[in-house]
Design a protein around this motif. Structure first.
Motif, PDB file in Angstrom:
ATOM      1  N   UNK A 194       0.849  -1.235   0.224  1.00  0.00           N
ATOM      2  CA  UNK A 194       0.085   0.309   0.023  1.00  0.00           C
ATOM      3  C   UNK A 194       1.066   1.445   0.213  1.00  0.00           C
ATOM      4  N   UNK A 195       0.328   1.740  -1.320  1.00  0.00           N
ATOM      5  CA  UNK A 195       1.328   3.021  -0.724  1.00  0.00           C
ATOM      6  C   UNK A 195       0.819   4.357  -1.303  1.00  0.00           C
ATOM      7  N   UNK A 196       1.443   5.336  -0.591  1.00  0.00           N
ATOM      8  CA  UNK A 196       0.397   6.074  -0.617  1.00  0.00           C
ATOM      9  C   UNK A 196       0.833   7.820  -1.015  1.00  0.00           C
ATOM     10  N   UNK A 197      -0.343   8.783  -1.347  1.00  0.00           N
ATOM     11  CA  UNK A 197      -0.323   9.997  -2.299  1.00  0.00           C
ATOM     12  C   UNK A 197       1.178  10.367  -1.873  1.00  0.00           C
ATOM     13  N   UNK A 198       1.537  11.285  -2.701  1.00  0.00           N
ATOM     14  CA  UNK A 198       2.675  12.802  -2.519  1.00  0.00           C
ATOM     15  C   UNK A 198       2.322  13.476  -0.928  1.00  0.00           C
ATOM     16  N   UNK A 199       1.668  13.393  -0.218  1.00  0.00           N
ATOM     17  CA  UNK A 199       0.940  13.954   0.737  1.00  0.00           C
ATOM     18  C   UNK A 199       1.784  12.770   2.348  1.00  0.00           C
ATOM     19  N   UNK A 200       1.471  11.103   1.815  1.00  0.00           N
ATOM     20  CA  UNK A 200       1.886  10.861   2.113  1.00  0.00           C
ATOM     21  C   UNK A 200       0.499  10.105   2.825  1.00  0.00           C
ATOM     22  N   UNK A 201       0.383   9.450   3.958  1.00  0.00           N
ATOM     23  CA  UNK A 201      -0.667   8.624   3.793  1.00  0.00           C
ATOM     24  C   UNK A 201      -0.989   9.313   5.136  1.00  0.00           C
ATOM     25  N   UNK A 202      -2.200   9.296   5.528  1.00  0.00           N
ATOM     26  CA  UNK A 202      -2.630  10.375   6.616  1.00  0.00           C
ATOM     27  C   UNK A 202      -2.756   9.119   7.817  1.00  0.00           C
ATOM     28  N   UNK A 203      -2.888  10.451   9.107  1.00  0.00           N
ATOM     29  CA  UNK A 203      -2.348   9.325  10.501  1.00  0.00           C
ATOM     30  C   UNK A 203      -3.695   8.781  10.541  1.00  0.00           C
ATOM     31  N   UNK A 204      -5.574   8.867  10.767  1.00  0.00           N
ATOM     32  CA  UNK A 204      -6.739   7.883  10.497  1.00  0.00           C
ATOM     33  C   UNK A 204      -6.661   7.148   9.421  1.00  0.00           C
ATOM     34  N   UNK A 205      -5.778   6.895   7.928  1.00  0.00           N
ATOM     35  CA  UNK A 205      -5.764   6.036   7.110  1.00  0.00           C
ATOM     36  C   UNK A 205      -5.011   5.301   7.904  1.00  0.00           C
ATOM     37  N   UNK A 206      -4.058   5.300   8.198  1.00  0.00           N
ATOM     38  CA  UNK A 206      -3.322   4.174   9.466  1.00  0.00           C
ATOM     39  C   UNK A 206      -3.569   3.566  10.055  1.00  0.00           C
ATOM     40  N   UNK A 207      -4.190   4.918  10.878  1.00  0.00           N
ATOM     41  CA  UNK A 207      -5.543   3.437  11.958  1.00  0.00           C
ATOM     42  C   UNK A 207      -5.725   2.443  11.899  1.00  0.00           C
ATOM     43  N   UNK A 208      -6.953   2.885  10.621  1.00  0.00           N
ATOM     44  CA  UNK A 208      -8.173   2.222  10.443  1.00  0.00           C
ATOM     45  C   UNK A 208      -7.464   1.249   9.217  1.00  0.00           C
ATOM     46  N   UNK A 209      -6.054   1.620   8.081  1.00  0.00           N
ATOM     47  CA  UNK A 209      -5.560   0.210   8.113  1.00  0.00           C
ATOM     48  C   UNK A 209      -5.130  -0.948   9.255  1.00  0.00           C
ATOM     49  N   UNK A 212      -6.711  -3.165  10.713  1.00  0.00           N
ATOM     50  CA  UNK A 212      -7.570  -4.171   9.903  1.00  0.00           C
ATOM     51  C   UNK A 212      -6.315  -5.229   9.345  1.00  0.00           C
ATOM     52  N   UNK A 213      -5.500  -4.714  10.176  1.00  0.00           N
ATOM     53  CA  UNK A 213      -4.342  -5.886   9.751  1.00  0.00           C
ATOM     54  C   UNK A 213      -2.804  -5.706   9.129  1.00  0.00           C
ATOM     55  N   UNK A 214      -3.195  -4.171   8.482  1.00  0.00           N
ATOM     56  CA  UNK A 214      -1.773  -3.782   7.801  1.00  0.00           C
ATOM     57  C   UNK A 214      -1.129  -3.502   8.830  1.00  0.00           C
ATOM     58  N   UNK A 215       0.529  -4.269   8.009  1.00  0.00           N
ATOM     59  CA  UNK A 215       1.854  -4.191   8.818  1.00  0.00           C
ATOM     60  C   UNK A 215       2.384  -3.057   8.288  1.00  0.00           C
ATOM     61  N   UNK A 216       2.512  -1.863   8.983  1.00  0.00           N
ATOM     62  CA  UNK A 216       4.089  -0.572   8.252  1.00  0.00           C
ATOM     63  C   UNK A 216       5.433  -1.279   8.402  1.00  0.00           C
ATOM     64  N   UNK A 217       5.666  -0.728   7.453  1.00  0.00           N
ATOM     65  CA  UNK A 217       7.159  -1.121   6.794  1.00  0.00           C
ATOM     66  C   UNK A 217       7.618  -0.187   6.088  1.00  0.00           C
ATOM     67  N   UNK A 218       9.084  -0.078   6.155  1.00  0.00           N
ATOM     68  CA  UNK A 218       9.899   0.793   5.795  1.00  0.00           C
ATOM     69  C   UNK A 218      10.769   0.142   4.851  1.00  0.00           C
ATOM     70  N   UNK A 219      11.237   1.330   3.896  1.00  0.00           N
ATOM     71  CA  UNK A 219      12.630   0.843   3.159  1.00  0.00           C
ATOM     72  C   UNK A 219      13.298   1.279   3.222  1.00  0.00           C
ATOM     73  N   UNK A 220      13.908   2.558   4.141  1.00  0.00           N
ATOM     74  CA  UNK A 220      15.112   2.451   4.247  1.00  0.00           C
ATOM     75  C   UNK A 220      15.167   4.404   5.378  1.00  0.00           C
TER      76      UNK A 220
END
Length: 244
Positions: A194-209, A212-220
């Motif tokens: 799941x890749x967000x837009x230019x402004x990033x994923x909003x805090x509300x969307x992060x919380x909802x996803x 729902x079981x989504x795992x936050x990960x970073x590339x670097x």
């Protein structure tokens, strides 16, 4: 390396080496009149469903060419599929992401109407945008000579994503996440980035996803553009899944 032409109406699975195959319509017209394919040249023809036929062109007309097959290559679907959930973005940044992701082996693309997406697909524009992405995917498949044509799904809202991705392991690309994507260990489930837009994923969307079981990960340590984050993550997953 020969060029690839696609015709999803063909049934190539039963074709045997030594037989002739006719390509007609717009794809043949492009090959003959635009790419100027001539008898004696080698090309590939695929059906987008895992079969690619290679051989020598033996005849051409304005909207038709005939190929003498000498190889029939059949590729099974990958055991673990990769879906790119790409947020709509301004300019052509989302299209660049979809193009590169296809060349790198993505299996499905889901356009995402994120909260911070500047671009909006509403009404008739939704299908027009999906068709535009499908055309980009098709051309990228031909350029990279892939045997499978990825599906481009209808645009999804944040609320729709969990149901769309039921049973799929959701990986949320977030530069503030503590878990590096490179440490991911596949568990047999299909994967969705799941890749967000230019402004990033909003805090509300992060919380909802995440709920729902989504795992936050970073590339670097650096923050990548929306046009490069998905393709970079797919490259990491290709290595983890043994595709590369």
């Amino acid at each position: 390396m020969s060029s690839l032409y696609l015709d999803e109406t063909l049934d190539l699975a039963a074709l045997a080496p030594g037989t002739e195959l006719r390509l007609t319509g717009d794809e043949a017209r492009h090959a003959v009149t635009v790419a100027r394919v001539r008898p004696g040249e080698r090309i590939s023809i695929g059906d987008g469903r895992g079969v690619v036929v290679r051989g020598q062109v033996v005849a051409t007309e304005s909207r038709e060419l005939t190929l003498l097959a000498d190889e029939v290559l059949v590729e099974e679907r990958p055991e673990v599929s990769i879906t790119l959930v790409q947020a709509l973005a301004k300019g052509d940044r989302d299209e660049l992401a979809v193009q590169a992701a296809t060349e790198l082996g993505v299996d499905t693309v889901v356009p995402w109407a994120a909260a911070r997406s500047v671009s909006r697909w509403e009404g008739p524009k939704a299908e027009k945008g999906r068709a535009r992405w499908a055309s980009i995917v098709r051309e990228a498949v031909k350029q990279s000579i892939r045997s499978w044509l990825p599906e481009v799904a209808p645009v999804a809202t944040t609320a729709q994503l969990p149901a769309r991705l039921e049973g799929v392991r959701m990986l949320l690309l977030d530069p503030t996440a503590t878990t590096p994507l490179s440490e991911l260990r596949p568990d047999g489930r299909d994967l969705a980035l799941v890749v967000g837009p230019e402004g990033g994923i909003s805090p509300e969307e992060l919380a909802k996803l995440t709920s729902a079981g989504a795992e936050p990960v970073r590339l670097g340590a650096s923050v990548l553009r929306t046009s490069t984050a998905g393709p970079a993550a797919i490259a990491v997953l290709n290595a983890a899944l043994g595709r590369w």
